[in-house]
Design a protein around this motif. Structure first.
Motif, PDB file in Angstrom:
ATOM      1  N   ILE A  51       1.795  -4.030  -2.857  1.00 35.67           N
ATOM      2  CA  ILE A  51       1.848  -2.602  -2.997  1.00 35.67           C
ATOM      3  C   ILE A  51       1.257  -1.696  -1.655  1.00 35.67           C
ATOM      4  CG2 ILE A  51       0.748  -0.541  -4.302  1.00 35.67           C
ATOM      5  CD1 ILE A  51       0.601  -2.387  -6.874  1.00 35.67           C
ATOM      6  N   GLY A  52       0.237  -2.491  -1.223  1.00 37.11           N
ATOM      7  CA  GLY A  52      -0.499  -2.016   0.192  1.00 37.11           C
ATOM      8  C   GLY A  52       0.851  -1.894   1.251  1.00 37.11           C
ATOM      9  N   TYR A  53       1.455  -3.126   1.079  1.00 37.02           N
ATOM     10  CA  TYR A  53       2.728  -3.171   2.427  1.00 37.02           C
ATOM     11  C   TYR A  53       3.654  -2.081   2.012  1.00 37.02           C
ATOM     12  CZ  TYR A  53       0.958  -7.450   4.221  1.00 37.02           C
ATOM     13  OH  TYR A  53      -0.019  -8.346   5.014  1.00 37.02           O
ATOM     14  N   THR A  54       3.976  -1.818   0.881  1.00 39.81           N
ATOM     15  CA  THR A  54       5.173  -0.939   0.304  1.00 39.81           C
ATOM     16  C   THR A  54       4.627   0.423   0.749  1.00 39.81           C
ATOM     17  OG1 THR A  54       5.569  -2.398  -1.578  1.00 39.81           O
ATOM     18  CG2 THR A  54       6.396   0.039  -1.590  1.00 39.81           C
ATOM     19  N   TYR A  55       3.339   0.929   0.438  1.00 42.64           N
ATOM     20  CA  TYR A  55       3.000   2.203   0.846  1.00 42.64           C
ATOM     21  C   TYR A  55       3.000   2.352   2.307  1.00 42.64           C
ATOM     22  CZ  TYR A  55       1.530   3.162  -3.841  1.00 42.64           C
ATOM     23  OH  TYR A  55       1.642   3.711  -5.265  1.00 42.64           O
ATOM     24  N   PHE A  56       2.499   1.351   2.917  1.00 46.97           N
ATOM     25  CA  PHE A  56       2.576   1.309   4.429  1.00 46.97           C
ATOM     26  C   PHE A  56       3.989   1.489   5.167  1.00 46.97           C
ATOM     27  CE2 PHE A  56       2.869  -0.369   8.548  1.00 46.97           C
ATOM     28  CZ  PHE A  56       1.556   0.104   9.516  1.00 46.97           C
ATOM     29  N   VAL A  57       4.823   0.786   4.732  1.00 46.58           N
ATOM     30  CA  VAL A  57       6.295   0.948   5.062  1.00 46.58           C
ATOM     31  C   VAL A  57       6.868   2.583   4.680  1.00 46.58           C
ATOM     32  CG1 VAL A  57       8.572   0.122   5.047  1.00 46.58           C
ATOM     33  CG2 VAL A  57       6.712  -1.732   5.183  1.00 46.58           C
ATOM     34  N   LEU A  86       4.390  12.707   2.773  1.00 43.31           N
ATOM     35  CA  LEU A  86       3.825  11.834   3.779  1.00 43.31           C
ATOM     36  C   LEU A  86       2.137  11.834   3.421  1.00 43.31           C
ATOM     37  CD1 LEU A  86       3.382   9.763   6.412  1.00 43.31           C
ATOM     38  CD2 LEU A  86       3.447  11.914   7.555  1.00 43.31           C
ATOM     39  N   ASP A  87       1.652  12.797   3.149  1.00 44.70           N
ATOM     40  CA  ASP A  87       0.258  13.037   2.815  1.00 44.70           C
ATOM     41  C   ASP A  87      -0.114  12.119   1.627  1.00 44.70           C
ATOM     42  OD1 ASP A  87      -0.223  15.199   4.732  1.00 44.70           O
ATOM     43  OD2 ASP A  87       0.109  16.668   3.300  1.00 44.70           O
ATOM     44  N   ILE A  88       0.675  12.293   0.520  1.00 44.89           N
ATOM     45  CA  ILE A  88       0.603  11.676  -0.484  1.00 44.89           C
ATOM     46  C   ILE A  88       0.353   9.882  -0.333  1.00 44.89           C
ATOM     47  CG2 ILE A  88       1.445  10.702  -2.761  1.00 44.89           C
ATOM     48  CD1 ILE A  88       2.541  13.994  -3.054  1.00 44.89           C
ATOM     49  N   LEU A  89       1.612   9.537   0.530  1.00 41.85           N
ATOM     50  CA  LEU A  89       1.689   7.982   0.821  1.00 41.85           C
ATOM     51  C   LEU A  89       0.577   7.722   1.606  1.00 41.85           C
ATOM     52  CD1 LEU A  89       5.538   8.171   1.572  1.00 41.85           C
ATOM     53  CD2 LEU A  89       4.458   7.017  -0.435  1.00 41.85           C
ATOM     54  N   VAL A  90       0.386   8.400   2.761  1.00 48.11           N
ATOM     55  CA  VAL A  90      -1.021   7.737   3.466  1.00 48.11           C
ATOM     56  C   VAL A  90      -2.166   7.705   2.335  1.00 48.11           C
ATOM     57  CG1 VAL A  90      -2.680   8.659   5.276  1.00 48.11           C
ATOM     58  CG2 VAL A  90      -0.128   8.782   5.550  1.00 48.11           C
ATOM     59  N   LEU A  91      -2.386   8.561   1.665  1.00 50.93           N
ATOM     60  CA  LEU A  91      -3.501   8.526   0.801  1.00 50.93           C
ATOM     61  C   LEU A  91      -3.495   7.303  -0.234  1.00 50.93           C
ATOM     62  CD1 LEU A  91      -6.071   9.606  -0.639  1.00 50.93           C
ATOM     63  CD2 LEU A  91      -4.950  10.940  -1.940  1.00 50.93           C
ATOM     64  N   LEU A  92      -2.295   7.029  -0.912  1.00 55.97           N
ATOM     65  CA  LEU A  92      -2.249   5.870  -1.756  1.00 55.97           C
ATOM     66  C   LEU A  92      -2.222   4.686  -0.486  1.00 55.97           C
ATOM     67  CD1 LEU A  92       0.981   7.049  -3.723  1.00 55.97           C
ATOM     68  CD2 LEU A  92      -1.381   6.778  -4.430  1.00 55.97           C
ATOM     69  N   ASN A  93      -1.688   4.705   0.691  1.00 58.25           N
ATOM     70  CA  ASN A  93      -1.882   3.491   1.467  1.00 58.25           C
ATOM     71  C   ASN A  93      -3.165   3.332   1.690  1.00 58.25           C
ATOM     72  OD1 ASN A  93      -0.449   2.946   4.779  1.00 58.25           O
ATOM     73  ND2 ASN A  93      -1.477   1.470   3.349  1.00 58.25           N
ATOM     74  N   ILE A  94      -4.086   4.263   1.953  1.00 58.50           N
ATOM     75  CA  ILE A  94      -5.661   3.941   2.130  1.00 58.50           C
ATOM     76  C   ILE A  94      -6.340   3.373   0.911  1.00 58.50           C
ATOM     77  CG2 ILE A  94      -7.865   5.266   2.472  1.00 58.50           C
ATOM     78  CD1 ILE A  94      -6.359   7.588   4.327  1.00 58.50           C
TER      79      ILE A  94
END
Length: 129
Positions: A51-57, A86-94
């Protein structure tokens, strides 16, 4: 082609930094982004990292989509949608990176703050123009 002439004609919100700020800021941010990925990758964990890799990509893809939407297509609505996603994805990535490697999540926070600031600028430009 990037249309900086178009950008110079736009009414910009208060707090818009001078153009020279963007290059050094992004250099710093890309270093932290990929350091975070490296730390996440090398951290041993029993938890799945998928999941971390998915959000990162996904956040990298949306990061890369924003520039052509804004500067090539000059589409303020599309670029606003992209940057909000992008805001949402970066937060999820963090959050996902933090679960595996606290430091890899923490060092993405300046990127998240910059993206939030960029969202303010993008939305401000949309509303003012």
């Amino acid at each position: 082609m990037i249309d900086l002439n178009w950008y110079s004609t736009l009414i910009k919100p208060a707090l818009t930094p001078p153009a020279w700020v963007f290059a050094p800021a992004w250099i710093f941010l890309y270093i932290t982004i990929f350091t975070s990925l490296l730390l996440f990758t090398v951290t041993r964990s029993r938890q799945s990292k998928a999941i971390g890799y998915t959000y990162f990509v996904m956040q990298i893809i949306f990061n890369l989509l924003w520039t052509p939407a804004f500067f090539v297509l000059n589409d303020l609505k599309l670029s606003t949608i992209i940057i909000i996603v992008l805001d949402i994805l970066v937060l999820l990535n963090i959050l996902e990176f933090y679960k595996i490697s606290k430091f890899s999540g923490i060092i993405l926070i300046p990127y998240f703050l910059w993206i939030l600031f960029a969202s303010y600028l993008n939305i401000g430009i949309l509303l003012l123009n």
